[in-house]
Design a protein around this motif. Structure first.
Motif, PDB file in Angstrom:
ATOM      1  N   ALA A 116       0.835  -1.204   0.000  1.00 28.19           N
ATOM      2  CA  ALA A 116       0.000   0.000   0.000  1.00 28.19           C
ATOM      3  C   ALA A 116       0.869   1.254   0.000  1.00 28.19           C
ATOM      4  CB  ALA A 116      -0.924  -0.006   1.210  1.00 28.19           C
ATOM      5  N   LEU A 117       1.933   1.259   0.833  1.00 33.30           N
ATOM      6  CA  LEU A 117       2.841   2.406   0.883  1.00 33.30           C
ATOM      7  C   LEU A 117       3.539   2.583  -0.463  1.00 33.30           C
ATOM      8  CD1 LEU A 117       4.392   1.792   4.422  1.00 33.30           C
ATOM      9  CD2 LEU A 117       3.013   3.781   3.761  1.00 33.30           C
ATOM     10  N   LEU A 118       3.922   1.446  -1.059  1.00 31.28           N
ATOM     11  CA  LEU A 118       4.602   1.494  -2.359  1.00 31.28           C
ATOM     12  C   LEU A 118       3.682   2.097  -3.417  1.00 31.28           C
ATOM     13  CD1 LEU A 118       7.076   0.679  -4.104  1.00 31.28           C
ATOM     14  CD2 LEU A 118       5.926  -1.496  -4.511  1.00 31.28           C
ATOM     15  N   VAL A 119       2.443   1.583  -3.496  1.00 31.71           N
ATOM     16  CA  VAL A 119       1.495   2.085  -4.501  1.00 31.71           C
ATOM     17  C   VAL A 119       1.247   3.583  -4.291  1.00 31.71           C
ATOM     18  CG1 VAL A 119      -0.904   1.978  -5.284  1.00 31.71           C
ATOM     19  CG2 VAL A 119       0.394  -0.129  -4.939  1.00 31.71           C
ATOM     20  N   ASN A 120       1.127   3.992  -3.043  1.00 27.49           N
ATOM     21  CA  ASN A 120       0.866   5.404  -2.768  1.00 27.49           C
ATOM     22  C   ASN A 120       2.053   6.304  -3.079  1.00 27.49           C
ATOM     23  OD1 ASN A 120      -1.750   5.222  -2.123  1.00 27.49           O
ATOM     24  ND2 ASN A 120      -1.554   5.902   0.007  1.00 27.49           N
ATOM     25  N   SER A 121       3.263   5.724  -3.102  1.00 27.11           N
ATOM     26  CA  SER A 121       4.434   6.540  -3.389  1.00 27.11           C
ATOM     27  C   SER A 121       4.661   6.686  -4.896  1.00 27.11           C
ATOM     28  CB  SER A 121       5.678   5.937  -2.736  1.00 27.11           C
ATOM     29  OG  SER A 121       6.073   4.779  -3.434  1.00 27.11           O
ATOM     30  N   LEU A 122       3.850   5.981  -5.680  1.00 23.63           N
ATOM     31  CA  LEU A 122       3.989   6.053  -7.139  1.00 23.63           C
ATOM     32  C   LEU A 122       3.345   7.334  -7.660  1.00 23.63           C
ATOM     33  CD1 LEU A 122       2.994   2.377  -8.020  1.00 23.63           C
ATOM     34  CD2 LEU A 122       5.251   3.383  -8.351  1.00 23.63           C
ATOM     35  N   PRO A 123       3.819   7.825  -8.814  1.00 18.58           N
ATOM     36  CA  PRO A 123       3.167   8.978  -9.446  1.00 18.58           C
ATOM     37  C   PRO A 123       1.697   8.641  -9.734  1.00 18.58           C
ATOM     38  CG  PRO A 123       5.233   8.450 -10.563  1.00 18.58           C
ATOM     39  CD  PRO A 123       4.996   7.353  -9.574  1.00 18.58           C
ATOM     40  N   ALA A 124       0.812   9.612  -9.543  1.00 17.36           N
ATOM     41  CA  ALA A 124      -0.629   9.361  -9.631  1.00 17.36           C
ATOM     42  C   ALA A 124      -1.035   8.664 -10.927  1.00 17.36           C
ATOM     43  CB  ALA A 124      -1.375  10.676  -9.473  1.00 17.36           C
ATOM     44  N   LYS A 125      -0.316   8.971 -12.003  1.00 20.54           N
ATOM     45  CA  LYS A 125      -0.699   8.423 -13.318  1.00 20.54           C
ATOM     46  C   LYS A 125      -0.662   6.902 -13.376  1.00 20.54           C
ATOM     47  CE  LYS A 125       0.362  12.101 -16.605  1.00 20.54           C
ATOM     48  NZ  LYS A 125       1.412  12.636 -17.468  1.00 20.54           N
ATOM     49  N   VAL A 126       0.349   6.279 -12.746  1.00 26.76           N
ATOM     50  CA  VAL A 126       0.504   4.831 -12.879  1.00 26.76           C
ATOM     51  C   VAL A 126      -0.045   4.082 -11.659  1.00 26.76           C
ATOM     52  CG1 VAL A 126       2.488   4.945 -14.404  1.00 26.76           C
ATOM     53  CG2 VAL A 126       2.842   4.935 -11.937  1.00 26.76           C
ATOM     54  N   ARG A 127      -0.522   4.821 -10.665  1.00 31.11           N
ATOM     55  CA  ARG A 127      -0.962   4.204  -9.413  1.00 31.11           C
ATOM     56  C   ARG A 127      -2.011   3.116  -9.627  1.00 31.11           C
ATOM     57  NH1 ARG A 127      -1.978   8.855  -5.167  1.00 31.11           N
ATOM     58  NH2 ARG A 127       0.134   9.486  -5.711  1.00 31.11           N
ATOM     59  N   SER A 128      -3.071   3.453 -10.389  1.00 32.20           N
ATOM     60  CA  SER A 128      -4.175   2.501 -10.523  1.00 32.20           C
ATOM     61  C   SER A 128      -3.770   1.262 -11.318  1.00 32.20           C
ATOM     62  CB  SER A 128      -5.394   3.174 -11.145  1.00 32.20           C
ATOM     63  OG  SER A 128      -5.132   3.478 -12.480  1.00 32.20           O
ATOM     64  N   VAL A 129      -2.795   1.448 -12.239  1.00 30.99           N
ATOM     65  CA  VAL A 129      -2.329   0.285 -13.004  1.00 30.99           C
ATOM     66  C   VAL A 129      -1.713  -0.744 -12.064  1.00 30.99           C
ATOM     67  CG1 VAL A 129      -0.732  -0.526 -14.784  1.00 30.99           C
ATOM     68  CG2 VAL A 129      -1.904   1.675 -15.054  1.00 30.99           C
ATOM     69  N   PHE A 130      -0.800  -0.280 -11.202  1.00 26.60           N
ATOM     70  CA  PHE A 130      -0.136  -1.207 -10.289  1.00 26.60           C
ATOM     71  C   PHE A 130      -1.096  -1.757  -9.242  1.00 26.60           C
ATOM     72  CE2 PHE A 130       3.644   0.810 -12.047  1.00 26.60           C
ATOM     73  CZ  PHE A 130       4.442  -0.295 -12.243  1.00 26.60           C
ATOM     74  N   ARG A 131      -2.032  -0.911  -8.806  1.00 31.48           N
ATOM     75  CA  ARG A 131      -3.026  -1.390  -7.845  1.00 31.48           C
ATOM     76  C   ARG A 131      -3.810  -2.551  -8.442  1.00 31.48           C
ATOM     77  NH1 ARG A 131      -7.474   2.785  -6.555  1.00 31.48           N
ATOM     78  NH2 ARG A 131      -8.223   1.812  -8.453  1.00 31.48           N
ATOM     79  N   THR A 132      -4.210  -2.408  -9.696  1.00 35.43           N
ATOM     80  CA  THR A 132      -4.953  -3.480 -10.374  1.00 35.43           C
ATOM     81  C   THR A 132      -4.109  -4.746 -10.490  1.00 35.43           C
ATOM     82  OG1 THR A 132      -6.137  -1.827 -11.654  1.00 35.43           O
ATOM     83  CG2 THR A 132      -6.235  -4.092 -12.456  1.00 35.43           C
ATOM     84  N   ILE A 133      -2.830  -4.567 -10.866  1.00 35.13           N
ATOM     85  CA  ILE A 133      -1.958  -5.737 -11.032  1.00 35.13           C
ATOM     86  C   ILE A 133      -1.831  -6.513  -9.715  1.00 35.13           C
ATOM     87  CG2 ILE A 133       0.438  -6.466 -11.426  1.00 35.13           C
ATOM     88  CD1 ILE A 133       0.597  -4.229 -13.551  1.00 35.13           C
ATOM     89  N   PHE A 134      -1.595  -5.795  -8.624  1.00 27.81           N
ATOM     90  CA  PHE A 134      -1.410  -6.479  -7.335  1.00 27.81           C
ATOM     91  C   PHE A 134      -2.713  -7.098  -6.827  1.00 27.81           C
ATOM     92  CE2 PHE A 134       2.123  -3.159  -6.597  1.00 27.81           C
ATOM     93  CZ  PHE A 134       3.026  -3.964  -7.267  1.00 27.81           C
ATOM     94  N   PHE A 135      -3.835  -6.595  -7.316  1.00 28.22           N
ATOM     95  CA  PHE A 135      -5.122  -7.082  -6.819  1.00 28.22           C
ATOM     96  C   PHE A 135      -5.702  -8.214  -7.676  1.00 28.22           C
ATOM     97  CE2 PHE A 135      -9.772  -6.000  -5.804  1.00 28.22           C
ATOM     98  CZ  PHE A 135      -9.739  -6.731  -4.637  1.00 28.22           C
ATOM     99  N   THR A 136      -5.227  -8.306  -8.926  1.00 30.21           N
ATOM    100  CA  THR A 136      -5.810  -9.273  -9.860  1.00 30.21           C
ATOM    101  C   THR A 136      -5.836 -10.731  -9.369  1.00 30.21           C
ATOM    102  OG1 THR A 136      -5.290  -7.873 -11.742  1.00 30.21           O
ATOM    103  CG2 THR A 136      -5.678 -10.190 -12.229  1.00 30.21           C
TER     104      THR A 136
END
Lengths: 324, 277
Positions: A123-143
């Motif tokens: 969660a900390l990692l995803v939040n530290s990402l630039p807003a543009k790519v945040r949701s992409v990585f969130r989706t990948i980790f959640f899939t």
């Protein structure tokens, strides 16, 4: 209600609806009629609730006091016998229950810390990402959360295969030990089960942590920065205390989920090596469907449920007392 | 310059982890396109040397695996869709009734429903089996569908939505002479669409992916769902044809992954809302 647009300015009397008091204090007859039609809304669900949840719940308690053989129609009342057998040393039920419990507890102890720490770290990692790519990585980790247990098992039986498994092949590329029996040797079997569980379910904890982190006030971080607190101090003294409530929630739900462990060892290690990764639910199902002893299995299931409830309450109390 | 270092470092770490998360799924798809020889070789080829769709043809025409795969696909989709429609319908009605109408013993019913959410399902799993066994409904669609209708989660989710819905709109409709059912159907249901979709997506995924109940509630090959069927196959000699197992697994993953990706936004919202506030 004041200040709201009123579509019927002419009517100033309180509006009577099934939702408010003036309606409920009308004549007894119309009150009953209204209650009747309102009940019709709840009725279909209530029927399902009683038939497939409340009744089985009560029936399960009754069964635990019976010698309920799956294949016979006679269900003799035996009192506390099933429960006594579970606590009688040397009895088959005793071994089955406590050996399974040991496996389950081991899994809880090995998995819960990782489910929390890795979930928070992601969660900390995803939040530290630039807003543009945040949701992409969130989706990948959640899939992986969308994958069924069966498919997860098929994939990981192969990933952890000693000879042709993905993991051992990758290890050999790095010239590391690569003949590891991930599903057949210790401690690897536990590592494999925890690893597969993390891959499969961690996205859920991550999501909830992300949500909690987003609610921590930005101003507190700014103030701490001005006071010269470094990143680690800010995490320790601002982030962690701010997400306490969610942390308790995650600890409790993760413990319950891990206590209910079944699919991973049932499908991947089949309880092995030996009976090392045989967990309690596997034995409950074995007593019920393998030995056809539904009554005894129900007693085991009820004890297990009782333990889960007690542990949740203790965890809740412990974490709350610290606050006071 | 310095302010770019941190985000770039984060992206690098996240990318490495993303590979770890995607690799097992990618490997499943990759092996499903490999021929019998390559599938058991210890190599990391993501793109097969001799890509082939033979495994899919084989699985779908009931070849080597010798299982009624089309029937399993039908069972899973049928049970998933019918259960979802049923659950959304009865949960929406109940949630509205409990949230807004003069249902007698409302608070007792609510407390009962929420209370059961804390009890582990294993407690009623065995008696539920005994119940369906007594009714001689084991190995039927009834057994595969009905037990899911008692879940309290949907009622709870929609209850929260309906209690936060502005009362004024309903009151205006009552003034116009509409009755409860009309108001529910014409006003509440349309405005609850996002919440209903969330529940539908969660229910479909949960039912489609569950393997434990269908595994015990069925005993003929024809009544298995995809997940129950695959779970049984992991225990057999089928593991020796990994490429076909992976093809079957890919087929079983496509519907639920589609639903997941389409409904991702509302799914994420629901999951975060199910946490404590």
């Amino acid at each position: 209600m004041e200040g709201n647009f009123n579509p019927h300015p002419a009517s100033q009397a309180p509006i009577e609806t099934p939702m408010n008091r003036s309606f409920q204090t009308r004549t007894v007859k119309s009150k009953w009629k209204s209650q009747f039609t309102s009940s019709l809304f709840v009725l279909p669900y209530l029927i399902c609730f009683v038939a497939f949840l409340a009744y089985p719940l009560v029936y399960g308690i009754v069964m635990s006091f019976q010698d309920y053989e799956l294949l016979s129609s006679k269900h003799a009342f035996v009192g506390l016998k099933n429960y006594i057998d579970i606590f009688k040393k040397g009895d088959y039920l005793h071994t089955s229950f406590f050996q399974g419990l040991l496996g389950t507890v081991k899994f809880v102890v090995y998995s819960v810390p990782f489910l929390i720490i890795v979930g928070l770290a992601l969660a900390l990692l995803v939040n530290s990402l630039p807003a543009k790519v945040r949701s992409v990585f969130r989706t990948i980790f959640f899939t992986p959360y969308a994958i069924s247990a069966s498919v997860m098992a098929v994939i990981f039986i192969r990933v952890f295969d000693t000879n042709a498994g993905l993991l051992n092949i990758v290890l050999s590329k790095f010239h590391l030990p690569s003949q590891i029996g991930w599903l057949t040797d210790l401690p690897w079997a536990w590592i494999a089960l925890v690893g597969a569980t993390l891959w499969w379910t961690i996205g859920f904890n991550m999501l909830i942590f992300i949500n909690a982190l987003n609610e921590v006030s930005e101003e507190m971080y700014e103030a701490a920065k001005i006071d010269g607190a470094n990143a680690w101090q800010r995490f320790l003294y601002i982030t962690l205390p701010s997400i306490r409530k969610i942390m308790i929630f995650i600890i409790i739900t993760s413990t319950i989920a891990s206590f209910n462990i079944y699919a991973q060892p049932f499908l991947m290690t089949r309880g092995g090596p030996g009976s090392e990764t045989t967990v309690l639910l596997m034995n409950v199902f074995d007593v019920a469907f393998g030995q056809h002893k539904m009554g005894a299995a129900s007693a085991m299931a009820l004890l297990m449920a009782l333990m889960i409830i007690v542990i949740s309450i203790i965890q809740f109390r412990l974490t709350r007392e610290r606050e006071e | 310059m310095k302010k770019y270092i941190k985000p770039i470092l984060s992206i690098i770490i996240a990318s490495v982890l993303a590979v770890v998360f995607i690799a097992p799924l990618l490997w499943m798809v990759s092996i499903s396109f490999k021929d019998d020889v390559e599938a058991i070789l210890p190599n990391l080829n993501i793109i097969p040397d001799h890509p082939t769709v033979a495994n899919y043809v084989n699985v779908l025409t009931g070849g080597d695996l010798n299982v009624p795969i089309w029937r399993w696909v039908f069972n899973s989709l049928f049970v998933g869709v019918v259960t979802t429609v049923l659950v959304v319908a009865i949960d929406a009605l109940a949630a509205y009734g409990l949230a807004r109408l003069d249902v007698p013993f409302k608070n007792v019913i609510l407390a009962m429903i929420v209370g059961t959410m804390m009890i582990p399902s294993i407690v009623w799993f065995l008696p539920l089996y005994a119940e369906f066994s007594k009714l001689q409904l084991i190995d039927t669609y009834w057994a595969l569908i009905l037990p899911y209708t008692s879940g309290a989660f949907g009622v709870f989710l929609l209850y929260q939505f309906f209690t936060s819905f502005p009362k004024e709109i309903e009151e205006a409709a009552y003034l116009d002479g509409a009755n409860k059912f009309q108001i529910f159907y014409r006003i509440l249901l349309p405005s609850a669409k996002p919440a209903l979709w969330t529940l539908a997506i969660l229910t479909f995924m949960g039912v489609f992916n569950d393997f434990v109940w269908p595994l015990y509630a069925t005993n003929s090959d024809e009544m298995r769902t995809l997940t129950a069927g695959i779970a049984i196959m992991t225990q057999g000699s089928y593991v020796n044809s990994p490429n076909k197992m992976m093809a079957l697994s890919t087929i079983a993953t496509i519907p639920v992954l589609l639903v997941f990706l389409i409904g991702q936004k509302s799914f994420v919202k629901a999951v975060t809302q199910s946490g404590i506030k």
